[in-house]
Design a protein around this motif. Structure first.
Motif, PDB file in Angstrom:
ATOM      1  N   VAL A 165       0.839  -1.193   0.000  1.00 23.44           N
ATOM      2  CA  VAL A 165       0.000   0.000   0.000  1.00 23.44           C
ATOM      3  C   VAL A 165       0.877   1.247   0.000  1.00 23.44           C
ATOM      4  N   ARG A 166       0.751   2.032  -1.015  1.00 23.74           N
ATOM      5  CA  ARG A 166       1.481   3.296  -1.095  1.00 23.74           C
ATOM      6  C   ARG A 166       0.476   4.405  -1.339  1.00 23.74           C
ATOM      7  N   VAL A 167       0.682   5.479  -0.674  1.00 25.42           N
ATOM      8  CA  VAL A 167      -0.216   6.597  -0.896  1.00 25.42           C
ATOM      9  C   VAL A 167       0.296   7.396  -2.092  1.00 25.42           C
ATOM     10  N   PRO A 168      -0.529   7.534  -3.131  1.00 24.17           N
ATOM     11  CA  PRO A 168      -0.068   8.309  -4.272  1.00 24.17           C
ATOM     12  C   PRO A 168       0.275   9.733  -3.836  1.00 24.17           C
ATOM     13  N   GLU A 169       1.284  10.288  -4.504  1.00 23.53           N
ATOM     14  CA  GLU A 169       1.781  11.585  -4.085  1.00 23.53           C
ATOM     15  C   GLU A 169       0.750  12.698  -4.085  1.00 23.53           C
ATOM     16  N   ARG A 170      -0.101  12.685  -5.100  1.00 27.02           N
ATOM     17  CA  ARG A 170      -1.093  13.765  -5.172  1.00 27.02           C
ATOM     18  C   ARG A 170      -1.995  13.759  -3.937  1.00 27.02           C
ATOM     19  N   TRP A 171      -1.954  12.651  -3.187  1.00 30.11           N
ATOM     20  CA  TRP A 171      -2.777  12.532  -2.013  1.00 30.11           C
ATOM     21  C   TRP A 171      -2.474  13.525  -0.938  1.00 30.11           C
ATOM     22  N   ILE A 172      -1.199  13.860  -0.837  1.00 30.43           N
ATOM     23  CA  ILE A 172      -0.841  14.869   0.160  1.00 30.43           C
ATOM     24  C   ILE A 172      -1.539  16.169  -0.185  1.00 30.43           C
ATOM     25  N   GLU A 173      -1.555  16.489  -1.476  1.00 27.21           N
ATOM     26  CA  GLU A 173      -2.204  17.730  -1.883  1.00 27.21           C
ATOM     27  C   GLU A 173      -3.696  17.676  -1.584  1.00 27.21           C
ATOM     28  N   VAL A 174      -4.318  16.536  -1.880  1.00 31.25           N
ATOM     29  CA  VAL A 174      -5.747  16.389  -1.586  1.00 31.25           C
ATOM     30  C   VAL A 174      -6.000  16.523  -0.089  1.00 31.25           C
ATOM     31  N   SER A 175      -5.229  15.795   0.728  1.00 31.39           N
ATOM     32  CA  SER A 175      -5.480  15.875   2.172  1.00 31.39           C
ATOM     33  C   SER A 175      -5.190  17.262   2.721  1.00 31.39           C
ATOM     34  N   LEU A 176      -4.197  17.923   2.124  1.00 36.17           N
ATOM     35  CA  LEU A 176      -3.916  19.290   2.568  1.00 36.17           C
ATOM     36  C   LEU A 176      -5.100  20.200   2.253  1.00 36.17           C
ATOM     37  N   ALA A 177      -5.656  20.032   1.057  1.00 37.04           N
ATOM     38  CA  ALA A 177      -6.773  20.880   0.648  1.00 37.04           C
ATOM     39  C   ALA A 177      -8.007  20.636   1.525  1.00 37.04           C
ATOM     40  N   LEU A 178      -8.176  19.375   1.969  1.00 38.94           N
ATOM     41  CA  LEU A 178      -9.365  19.034   2.753  1.00 38.94           C
ATOM     42  C   LEU A 178      -9.099  19.045   4.255  1.00 38.94           C
ATOM     43  N   LYS A 179      -7.921  19.520   4.606  1.00 38.29           N
ATOM     44  CA  LYS A 179      -7.455  19.447   5.994  1.00 38.29           C
ATOM     45  C   LYS A 179      -8.504  19.903   7.020  1.00 38.29           C
ATOM     46  N   SER A 183      -9.888  17.128   9.716  1.00 38.50           N
ATOM     47  CA  SER A 183      -9.399  17.186  11.094  1.00 38.50           C
ATOM     48  C   SER A 183     -10.561  17.269  12.092  1.00 38.50           C
ATOM     49  N   ILE A 184     -11.778  17.406  11.575  1.00 38.31           N
ATOM     50  CA  ILE A 184     -12.934  17.411  12.477  1.00 38.31           C
ATOM     51  C   ILE A 184     -13.342  15.967  12.757  1.00 38.31           C
ATOM     52  N   LYS A 185     -13.373  15.621  14.024  1.00 40.53           N
ATOM     53  CA  LYS A 185     -13.694  14.237  14.394  1.00 40.53           C
ATOM     54  C   LYS A 185     -15.159  13.910  14.088  1.00 40.53           C
ATOM     55  N   ILE A 186     -15.394  12.621  13.880  1.00 39.16           N
ATOM     56  CA  ILE A 186     -16.716  12.187  13.453  1.00 39.16           C
ATOM     57  C   ILE A 186     -17.485  11.576  14.629  1.00 39.16           C
ATOM     58  N   TYR A 217     -14.767   3.299  16.314  1.00 40.29           N
ATOM     59  CA  TYR A 217     -16.211   3.315  16.589  1.00 40.29           C
ATOM     60  C   TYR A 217     -16.621   2.055  17.351  1.00 40.29           C
ATOM     61  N   ARG A 218     -16.147   0.938  16.869  1.00 36.48           N
ATOM     62  CA  ARG A 218     -16.542  -0.336  17.477  1.00 36.48           C
ATOM     63  C   ARG A 218     -15.929  -0.507  18.868  1.00 36.48           C
ATOM     64  N   ARG A 219     -14.809   0.153  19.085  1.00 35.09           N
ATOM     65  CA  ARG A 219     -14.187   0.089  20.414  1.00 35.09           C
ATOM     66  C   ARG A 219     -14.832   1.083  21.381  1.00 35.09           C
ATOM     67  N   GLY A 220     -15.843   1.794  20.885  1.00 37.09           N
ATOM     68  CA  GLY A 220     -16.594   2.681  21.767  1.00 37.09           C
ATOM     69  C   GLY A 220     -16.155   4.131  21.759  1.00 37.09           C
ATOM     70  N   LYS A 221     -15.208   4.489  20.864  1.00 34.89           N
ATOM     71  CA  LYS A 221     -14.766   5.880  20.809  1.00 34.89           C
ATOM     72  C   LYS A 221     -15.958   6.771  20.480  1.00 34.89           C
ATOM     73  N   ARG A 222     -16.060   7.880  21.165  1.00 35.66           N
ATOM     74  CA  ARG A 222     -17.201   8.777  20.927  1.00 35.66           C
ATOM     75  C   ARG A 222     -17.027   9.544  19.629  1.00 35.66           C
ATOM     76  N   GLU A 223     -15.769   9.738  19.245  1.00 37.45           N
ATOM     77  CA  GLU A 223     -15.499  10.436  17.992  1.00 37.45           C
ATOM     78  C   GLU A 223     -14.370   9.727  17.267  1.00 37.45           C
ATOM     79  N   SER A 224     -14.509   9.591  15.957  1.00 40.99           N
ATOM     80  CA  SER A 224     -13.491   8.871  15.185  1.00 40.99           C
ATOM     81  C   SER A 224     -12.829   9.783  14.170  1.00 40.99           C
ATOM     82  N   ASN A 225     -11.663   9.359  13.729  1.00 41.12           N
ATOM     83  CA  ASN A 225     -10.970  10.112  12.674  1.00 41.12           C
ATOM     84  C   ASN A 225     -11.417   9.678  11.291  1.00 41.12           C
ATOM     85  N   ASP A 226     -11.922   8.466  11.196  1.00 41.47           N
ATOM     86  CA  ASP A 226     -12.437   8.004   9.912  1.00 41.47           C
ATOM     87  C   ASP A 226     -13.531   6.971  10.161  1.00 41.47           C
TER      88      ASP A 226
END
Ligand code: ATP
Ligand code: MN
Ligand code: MN
Length: 372
Positions: A165-179, A183-186, A217-226
């Protein structure tokens, strides 16, 4: 039984201990976690793992620790480094190194960089060394074509599993744009809402799929990152699983529910996962109405490995790591894609989650007690 006897707060492996989400020594755990994270960011994996083990051990301890003598009895705490800081904490309620790390600029910057999907400690260090201090600097850095070749890591330590599994490089740009969104927990309700919507869409292209919302979520976390969803279909073979993963992400993309596809694996599956019994799509999901972007991981498994996938993707990372080590000590190999006997590579099928534990010779541990 011997499995029952093994379930004890001082057991060697995290998968033999009950680890609640919040433990009686939570503040100590959180202060130690800063030291652990700082070691990771400094690429000092050995020390990071040592702290991680001590932390996991403390998380399973059912009482507030009153003395160093008491702490010393815990697995992985006896080492003098850990014991020293715990002693300081017990005396003063604080760890001075934790305090100074939190006050330092470098830790704050590296933490911020490594919060971007695709930027791990290694890349964060490189960016820091190249004088980046803000995410704006990072954005500029990646826009410069001279820097385009910089290697990108996935920010998880899944040991031998899924090295491909490799994260394609453009992904950093996408995650930066959607930062800002990412970063808001779910909250749990939204996790459930997304899962409902996703499974509703899946029903359209393949009726009768089963799923489990895994991850924090399944471990009971009230907020998740994904949002992590493990999916199977009773009649799907490895080919169908790969096809479904592909088809489904295509459909979600066409409908605008998935806006980005980060990684799609299982297509050529050159690696560990035998015959591609698992296919994964790491995506960005856009919730209609809110329009907010969320990270959504879809894991498709053939029925035979569904429950190992559920256990694997429920985590925690430390629980999962120790499941592998424990399995190894029993001459078995465990990961999300199944259980095999090391001696003859024969496959052992688990027909339920409890079965996974039984095969591994472990007492069943409820998902909310897997927060090692
Ligand atoms: P959160 O998502 O809120 O940060 P989490 O515990 O759900 O917390 P994830 O990164 O979503 O964290 O991972 C969930 C679990 O899935 C991990 O504990 C790990 O065991 C497993 N996992 C994550 N990535 C992979 C991977 N690439 N291959 C196999 N298993 C993985
Ligand atoms: Mn998750
Ligand atoms: Mn995930």
């Amino acid at each position: 039984t011997s499995a029952q006897a093994a379930l004890s707060p001082s057991a060697k492996y995290a998968c033999q201990r009950q680890s609640p989400l919040v433990c009686p020594n939570q503040d100590l755990v959180e202060q130690l976690a800063v030291l652990k994270r700082a070691r990771e960011l400094d690429l000092n994996w050995e020390s990071a793992l040592s702290y991680a083990r001590a932390i996991a051990s403390i998380k399973a301890y059912p009482r507030k620790i009153q003395s160093a003598k008491e702490a010393r009895k815990l697995a992985y705490v006896g080492d003098k480094t850990e014991l020293k800081v715990i002693r300081e904490y017990l005396k003063s309620g604080q760890i001075s190194e934790t305090k100074s790390i939190l006050e330092g600029e470098k830790y704050r910057v590296l933490m911020e960089f490594s919060s971007i999907y695709g930027i791990g400690p290694m890349t964060a260090q490189v960016l820091y060394a190249r004088r980046c201090r803000t995410l704006e600097d990072v954005k500029r850095f990646y826009k410069d074509p001279d820097n385009a070749a910089l290697e990108i890591e996935e920010d998880d330590d899944d040991e031998d599993e899924e090295k491909n599994v490799r994260v394609p490089e453009r992904w950093i740009e996408v995650s930066l744009a959607l930062k800002d969104d990412l970063s808001i927990k779910i909250p749990r309700r939204e996790v459930e809402q997304v899962a409902r919507m996703v499974m509703h869409e899946l029903e359209e292209i393949q009726p009768g799929c089963l799923h489990t919302i895994a991850g924090g979520y399944r471990r009971g976390k009230r907020e998740s990152n994904d949002i992590d969803i493990v999916i199977t279909h009773p009649a799907a073979d490895a080919n169908r699983v790969r096809e479904l993963c592909q088809e489904f992400t295509d459909v979600l993309s066409k409908k605008g529910l998935v806006t980005h596809l980060m990684t799609l694996t299982g297509q050529h599956s050159p690696s560990s996962s035998p015959a591609g019994v698992i296919a994964k799509a790491f995506t960005i999901f856009s919730l209609p109405g809110s329009g907010r972007s969320r990270r959504l991981d879809l894991i498709f498994a053939v029925p035979d490995v569904y429950w190992t996938a559920v256990v694997g993707w429920t985590g925690s990372t430390m629980f999962q790591r120790d499941l592998r080590l424990h399995a190894k000590s029993k001459d078995l190999k465990f990961d999300s894609s199944g259980i095999t006997r090391r001696t003859d590579e024969s496959v052992i099928i688990a027909h339920s989650e409890k079965d996974v534990f039984e095969i591994l010779g472990l007492p069943y541990i409820h998902p909310t007690m897997r927060n090692a």
